[in-house]
Scaffold this active site. Structure first.
Site, PDB file in Angstrom:
ATOM      1  N   THR A 183       0.804  -1.218   0.000  1.00 54.83           N
ATOM      2  CA  THR A 183       0.000   0.000   0.000  1.00 54.83           C
ATOM      3  C   THR A 183       0.838   1.270   0.000  1.00 54.83           C
ATOM      4  O   THR A 183       0.593   2.195  -0.777  1.00 54.83           O
ATOM      5  CB  THR A 183      -0.941  -0.002   1.214  1.00 54.83           C
ATOM      6  OG1 THR A 183      -1.831  -1.112   1.102  1.00 54.83           O
ATOM      7  CG2 THR A 183      -1.753   1.285   1.286  1.00 54.83           C
TER       8      THR A 183
ATOM      9  N   ASN B   4       5.693  -1.078   3.346  1.00 54.30           N
ATOM     10  CA  ASN B   4       4.845  -0.548   4.424  1.00 54.30           C
ATOM     11  C   ASN B   4       5.661  -0.389   5.706  1.00 54.30           C
ATOM     12  O   ASN B   4       5.490   0.563   6.454  1.00 54.30           O
ATOM     13  CB  ASN B   4       3.670  -1.482   4.699  1.00 54.30           C
ATOM     14  CG  ASN B   4       2.591  -1.391   3.630  1.00 54.30           C
ATOM     15  OD1 ASN B   4       2.576  -0.478   2.806  1.00 54.30           O
ATOM     16  ND2 ASN B   4       1.678  -2.349   3.642  1.00 54.30           N
TER      17      ASN B   4
ATOM     18  N   LYS C 118      -7.071   5.008   4.807  1.00 53.70           N
ATOM     19  CA  LYS C 118      -5.811   4.660   5.470  1.00 53.70           C
ATOM     20  C   LYS C 118      -4.944   5.903   5.574  1.00 53.70           C
ATOM     21  O   LYS C 118      -4.908   6.725   4.641  1.00 53.70           O
ATOM     22  CB  LYS C 118      -5.039   3.593   4.682  1.00 53.70           C
ATOM     23  CG  LYS C 118      -5.683   2.229   4.622  1.00 53.70           C
ATOM     24  CD  LYS C 118      -4.797   1.268   3.831  1.00 53.70           C
ATOM     25  CE  LYS C 118      -5.410  -0.108   3.714  1.00 53.70           C
ATOM     26  NZ  LYS C 118      -4.546  -1.029   2.934  1.00 53.70           N
TER      27      LYS C 118
ATOM     28  N   ARG D 134      -1.667   6.021   5.397  1.00 55.93           N
ATOM     29  CA  ARG D 134      -0.596   6.002   4.404  1.00 55.93           C
ATOM     30  C   ARG D 134      -1.094   6.353   3.006  1.00 55.93           C
ATOM     31  O   ARG D 134      -0.333   6.873   2.190  1.00 55.93           O
ATOM     32  CB  ARG D 134       0.129   4.656   4.402  1.00 55.93           C
ATOM     33  CG  ARG D 134      -0.724   3.404   4.241  1.00 55.93           C
ATOM     34  CD  ARG D 134       0.135   2.168   4.524  1.00 55.93           C
ATOM     35  NE  ARG D 134      -0.569   0.896   4.432  1.00 55.93           N
ATOM     36  CZ  ARG D 134      -1.194   0.307   5.450  1.00 55.93           C
ATOM     37  NH1 ARG D 134      -1.223   0.905   6.630  1.00 55.93           N
ATOM     38  NH2 ARG D 134      -1.783  -0.867   5.304  1.00 55.93           N
TER      39      ARG D 134
END
Length: 548
Positions: A80, A101, A162, A164
């Site tokens: 991601t 990540n 999210k 991120r």
């Protein structure tokens, strides 16, 4: 019934517009006033192709724009954070510095040597599991940052399921940046909740306080309604997203979260008047539920079918709302990575080689085996699972490190589930790749996500269809992160009112998005600062990439 943005908006008390077809007009000759960049987390090229015939909402609209079905998150680290770092920077992870990540910094003072990609580890008390979210690790500017530098009046907004996703697309110069914090939408440390976000959060809280009945299954999802035994008396594949009141975990892994994120995005556009001033504004939207659904249930059950169908409907309502606002907007939609179904279902679908990784490849198990053989104690290897970057302890002497490395490489390469192991030296010596991303070798893909200060001492790549989750009964059942095309290939879709539709089947990269959008708004981006190239998407303007 399928969840709807209209239902969520009513609960939140925001204006609601009825769904209607997008108006058609001649393609504008001026730059759009608002760029809407959307990432559907784990929306693979395979999912796009599988469900495209069933789209009737927002994804149908985008499918009738400019379509690149063979877009690539071209690097090996298909996670991601790295994926989102490419979408609006024009740069691969080797340049963004977002190589995973979670990476490991063995020189860090704290006992937790893992570092989260969107963490400020210098903050007191921050750890990789309980961190202070920050854009500090992103080494390059986003499109919004470049736009704001060229014209300080530009408004840059980022919202996602999210942290991120919001951080890597919004960057360090975002005017507003919000993400789902577990119970509501929050901002970075020190950013107070605005009245608008408070109103959205109150509406979400009202929805969460209610039981959610099972969703109705569309007819085209019926063939997916097959229970898959994953052991321990657990099955997946037949879910309908029923949820008990207050279950935030179930909310996150369902179409509800994307609905709420789109409501927040639409409300921010209206509240801030994005796209209504002289300059072009930008909003990035991270729809994260597809990823949570894929991890929790796999990619080929009723759960994913419902998720994709609902995302199509949600996006249709969102675009309709923008249409009625009169704002001239351009959309790009892609994904941060693809995904792979759980091996138990893959085997039923005719893939006998689909399997789960052996626990012997976990860093802890390898450390123990190597330590026993070499007479060394303590943690010798660090890593975030059985694949990806491995780091050798810095507490060892140089001769000890050399022995541990040699033994680790020998043990790992002897495992039948391993496709390749590359040392940092091998990867660093490989030139940065160029040419069609679908033709890159494994080590070229590894080079695209190698950044020496953060990458490991060696990289482990598992064979195709080997899932790096050994026990699906303890958490996630399926995942991504490999260099194989099921994790790398994603759709890239552009749409603007009046755009001339076309489809290009050749491979392109997500890093091509920034220079393409920059060309649309007349923003100069030095070619030596990015990895991407401009894609000619405007058939009415000759070469829309001329000189770029």
């Amino acid at each position: 019934m399928l969840a709807s943005t209209a239902l969520a908006a009513l609960a939140i008390g925001l204006p609601v517009s009825a769904q209607s077809p997008a108006p058609v007009s001649a393609a504008p000759s001026t730059p759009p006033k608002l760029i809407v960049a959307i990432s559907m987390d784990q929306f693979s090229g395979n999912l796009f192709e599988e469900y495209r015939q069933h789209f009737t909402g927002g994804l149908a609209r985008l499918s009738n724009g400019v379509v690149f079905p063979h877009g690539y998150q071209s690097h090996a680290a298909t996670e991601t954070c790295p994926g989102h770092s490419t979408i609006l920077t024009g740069s691969r992870p080797s340049r963004t510095g977002i190589i995973a990540n979670t990476y490991f910094d063995l020189s860090i003072a704290r006992s937790d040597k893992a570092v989260y990609c969107a963490e400020d580890e210098t903050q007191p008390g921050s750890s990789s599991g309980d961190y202070v979210a920050s854009p500090n690790h992103l080494l390059v500017p986003t499109l919004g940052g470049r736009m704001k530098k060229a014209n300080p009046a530009t408004r840059v907004v980022s919202v996602a399921g999210k942290d991120r996703a919001a951080i890597m697309m919004g960057g360090s110069t975002a005017d507003q940046l919000w993400y789902w914090g577990g119970k509501n939408y929050v901002g970075l440390k020190g950013v107070a909740e605005t009245p608008l976000v408070a109103k959205v959060n109150a509406g979400v809280a009202t929805l969460l306080a209610q039981d959610r009945p099972p969703m109705e299954l569309p007819d085209f999802c019926a063939p997916k309604d097959v229970a898959i035994d994953i052991g321990g008396g657990k099955t997946v594949g037949t879910g309908r997203f029923a949820r008990a009141a207050g279950d935030t975990k179930a909310f996150r892994a369902s179409p509800e979260m994307d609905a709420a994120t789109l409501v927040l995005a639409a409300a921010l556009i209206e509240d801030m008047g994005l796209g209504r001033q002289a300059q072009t504004d930008i909003i990035s939207i991270g729809l994260s539920a597809t990823d949570y659904v894929g991890h929790t249930y796999g990619t080929e059950g009723t759960e994913m079918c419902l998720q994709v169908a609902t995302a199509d409907r949600e996006l249709g309502a969102f675009f309709d709302r923008l249409d009625k606002s009169g704002v001239d907007y351009e959309v790009v939609l892609t994904a941060d990575h693809g995904g792979h179904d759980l091996p138990e279902r893959n085997r039923q679908h005719g893939a006998p080689d689909a399997q789960r990784v052996t626990e012997a490849l976990a860093p802890k198990a390898l450390s123990a085996a190597i330590g026993a053989k070499l007479g060394l104690s303590g943690q010798l290897l660090y890593g975030d699972g059985a694949a990806g970057d491995f780091y050798i302890s810095k507490a060892l002497t140089a001769p000890q490190r050399a022995k541990v490395k040699a033994e680790a490489l020998a043990m790992i390469r002897a495992q039948p589930q391993v496709e390749a192991v590359f040392t940092a030296e091998q990867i660093a010596a490989t030139p940065s790749p160029s040419g069609p991303p679908e033709r890159w070798s494994l080590i070229q893909e590894a080079r695209a996500s190698y950044y020496e200060p953060r990458s490991g001492d060696f990289l482990v790549i598992l064979k195709p269809r080997v899932t790096p989750i050994s026990d699906p009964t303890k958490g996630y059942v399926a995942t991504h992160g490999s260099p194989w095309d099921y994790d790398r290939r994603v759709p890239i879709l552009f749409w603007r009112k009046g755009i001339v539709p076309f489809e290009q089947a050749l491979g392109v990269e997500t890093v091509d998005i920034l220079p393409t959008l920059a060309a649309q708004i007349g923003l100069a981006v030095p070619k030596n600062e990015i990895d991407g190239r401009c894609l000619d998407i405007d058939a009415t303007a000759g070469d829309s990439c001329a000189g770029r």
